[in-house]
Design a protein around this motif. Sequence first.
Motif, mmCIF file in Angstrom:
data_model
loop_
_atom_site.group_PDB
_atom_site.id
_atom_site.type_symbol
_atom_site.label_atom_id
_atom_site.label_comp_id
_atom_site.label_asym_id
_atom_site.label_seq_id
_atom_site.Cartn_x
_atom_site.Cartn_y
_atom_site.Cartn_z
ATOM 1 N N GLY A 269 36.585 23.033 38.741
ATOM 2 C CA GLY A 269 36.663 23.507 37.366
ATOM 3 C C GLY A 269 37.943 24.247 37.310
ATOM 4 N N THR A 270 38.006 25.060 36.195
ATOM 5 C CA THR A 270 39.060 25.867 35.960
ATOM 6 C C THR A 270 38.776 27.249 36.187
ATOM 7 O OG1 THR A 270 38.351 26.095 33.441
ATOM 8 C CG2 THR A 270 39.627 24.052 34.107
ATOM 9 N N ALA A 271 39.830 27.881 36.255
ATOM 10 C CA ALA A 271 39.803 29.396 36.451
ATOM 11 C C ALA A 271 38.987 30.044 35.354
ATOM 12 C CB ALA A 271 41.006 30.237 36.450
ATOM 13 N N ASN A 272 39.273 29.409 34.146
ATOM 14 C CA ASN A 272 38.204 30.165 32.943
ATOM 15 C C ASN A 272 36.694 30.045 32.956
ATOM 16 O OD1 ASN A 272 40.613 30.892 31.960
ATOM 17 N ND2 ASN A 272 40.928 29.058 30.645
ATOM 18 N N THR B 264 46.667 28.551 38.538
ATOM 19 C CA THR B 264 45.338 28.448 39.172
ATOM 20 C C THR B 264 44.379 28.106 38.344
ATOM 21 O OG1 THR B 264 45.289 31.001 38.337
ATOM 22 C CG2 THR B 264 46.108 30.700 40.413
ATOM 23 N N ALA B 265 44.804 27.363 37.456
ATOM 24 C CA ALA B 265 44.094 26.744 36.413
ATOM 25 C C ALA B 265 42.518 25.888 36.940
ATOM 26 C CB ALA B 265 44.378 26.111 35.459
ATOM 27 N N VAL B 266 43.180 25.213 37.911
ATOM 28 C CA VAL B 266 42.402 24.251 38.540
ATOM 29 C C VAL B 266 41.630 24.921 39.986
ATOM 30 C CG1 VAL B 266 41.754 21.966 39.430
ATOM 31 C CG2 VAL B 266 43.176 22.183 37.606
ATOM 32 N N SER B 267 40.516 24.935 40.150
ATOM 33 C CA SER B 267 39.965 25.392 41.220
ATOM 34 C C SER B 267 38.931 24.836 42.003
ATOM 35 C CB SER B 267 39.443 26.950 41.076
ATOM 36 O OG SER B 267 38.136 26.868 40.466
ATOM 37 N N LEU B 268 38.689 24.909 43.327
ATOM 38 C CA LEU B 268 37.550 24.237 44.092
ATOM 39 C C LEU B 268 36.523 25.270 44.362
ATOM 40 C CD1 LEU B 268 39.724 22.131 46.444
ATOM 41 C CD2 LEU B 268 38.478 21.273 44.614
ATOM 42 N N ASN B 269 35.524 25.573 43.687
ATOM 43 C CA ASN B 269 34.463 26.495 43.900
ATOM 44 C C ASN B 269 35.094 27.966 43.914
ATOM 45 O OD1 ASN B 269 32.538 24.822 44.074
ATOM 46 N ND2 ASN B 269 32.050 24.877 46.223
ATOM 47 N N GLY B 270 36.168 28.213 42.876
ATOM 48 C CA GLY B 270 36.898 29.421 42.894
ATOM 49 C C GLY B 270 38.096 29.393 43.652
ATOM 50 N N VAL B 271 38.522 28.734 44.539
ATOM 51 C CA VAL B 271 39.561 28.659 45.288
ATOM 52 C C VAL B 271 40.625 27.878 44.398
ATOM 53 C CG1 VAL B 271 40.773 28.268 47.337
ATOM 54 C CG2 VAL B 271 38.412 28.804 47.403
ATOM 55 N N PRO B 272 41.963 28.656 44.114
ATOM 56 C CA PRO B 272 42.792 27.812 43.209
ATOM 57 C C PRO B 272 43.224 26.742 43.915
ATOM 58 C CG PRO B 272 43.482 30.125 43.753
ATOM 59 C CD PRO B 272 42.049 29.910 44.400
ATOM 60 N N VAL C 10 47.511 32.049 50.309
ATOM 61 C CA VAL C 10 46.795 31.626 49.261
ATOM 62 C C VAL C 10 46.830 33.163 48.151
ATOM 63 C CG1 VAL C 10 44.596 30.897 48.180
ATOM 64 C CG2 VAL C 10 45.440 29.828 50.111
ATOM 65 N N ALA C 11 46.309 34.130 48.429
ATOM 66 C CA ALA C 11 46.449 35.170 47.843
ATOM 67 C C ALA C 11 47.858 35.398 47.009
ATOM 68 C CB ALA C 11 45.902 36.500 48.498
ATOM 69 N N GLY C 12 48.934 35.342 47.821
ATOM 70 C CA GLY C 12 50.113 35.558 47.307
ATOM 71 C C GLY C 12 50.682 34.437 46.421
ATOM 72 N N LEU C 13 50.350 33.180 46.545
ATOM 73 C CA LEU C 13 50.700 32.269 46.007
ATOM 74 C C LEU C 13 49.984 32.215 44.519
ATOM 75 C CD1 LEU C 13 51.106 29.015 48.636
ATOM 76 C CD2 LEU C 13 52.965 30.557 47.244
ATOM 77 N N SER C 14 48.759 32.714 44.781
ATOM 78 C CA SER C 14 47.884 32.604 43.414
ATOM 79 C C SER C 14 48.441 33.622 42.182
ATOM 80 C CB SER C 14 46.622 33.126 43.795
ATOM 81 O OG SER C 14 45.667 32.511 44.615
ATOM 82 N N VAL C 15 49.635 34.510 42.633
ATOM 83 C CA VAL C 15 50.192 35.144 41.908
ATOM 84 C C VAL C 15 51.208 34.311 41.136
ATOM 85 C CG1 VAL C 15 51.483 37.356 41.642
ATOM 86 C CG2 VAL C 15 49.681 37.364 43.192
#
Length: 169
Positions: free
Chosen positions: A4-7, A97-105, A88-93
């Motif tokens: 899905g997307t982060a939105n 992050t628009a596309v995610s796997l169950n909430g993981v970007p 992952v947390a650092g790279l998410s900044v």
Amino acid sequence: MLIGTANEGRYVLDYPITQWAFACVVAGAVIGLLLNIPMVTQDQGYLPAYVAAAGLTRADPATVSRPLAVAVHHGTALVAALLYGAVVAGLSVVLPTAVSLNGVPLIPHIVGIAGISAFIYYFFARIAMPRFGGSVRDDADEIIRQWALTAFIFGTALALFIPVLVTWL
């Protein structure tokens, strides 16, 4: 697994850092246990864990106890999973992050998995084995090949397990 997307849902930075770290620790523990299977079925078995434990104790791998080698193996899986979580947390900044796997970007997840898998292979092959291989240095090429397979299995399992695990957060 939902894509899905982060939105449409949450992504890693929406989880409290303690929940994200907990998910990574759980993943590292489970995957560390699962990695016992390929390690005991390979010809050189736990030798990479003995070499790593030798580095921590400044002893020859042949003198390292099995419980210590197993503890180092499982501890390494936990630390690698936490390091993945930090990456992952650092790279998410900084990465999309628009596309995610169950909430993981997705992009930080893929880069994190590839980076951590490469790091644990490289660290063992270029630092731990040459410095602490001791009496098993003659088998270094085979041990390093088997460690490469173990690092690949770790990365693949983490890549698949984390998106499933975060759905339970």
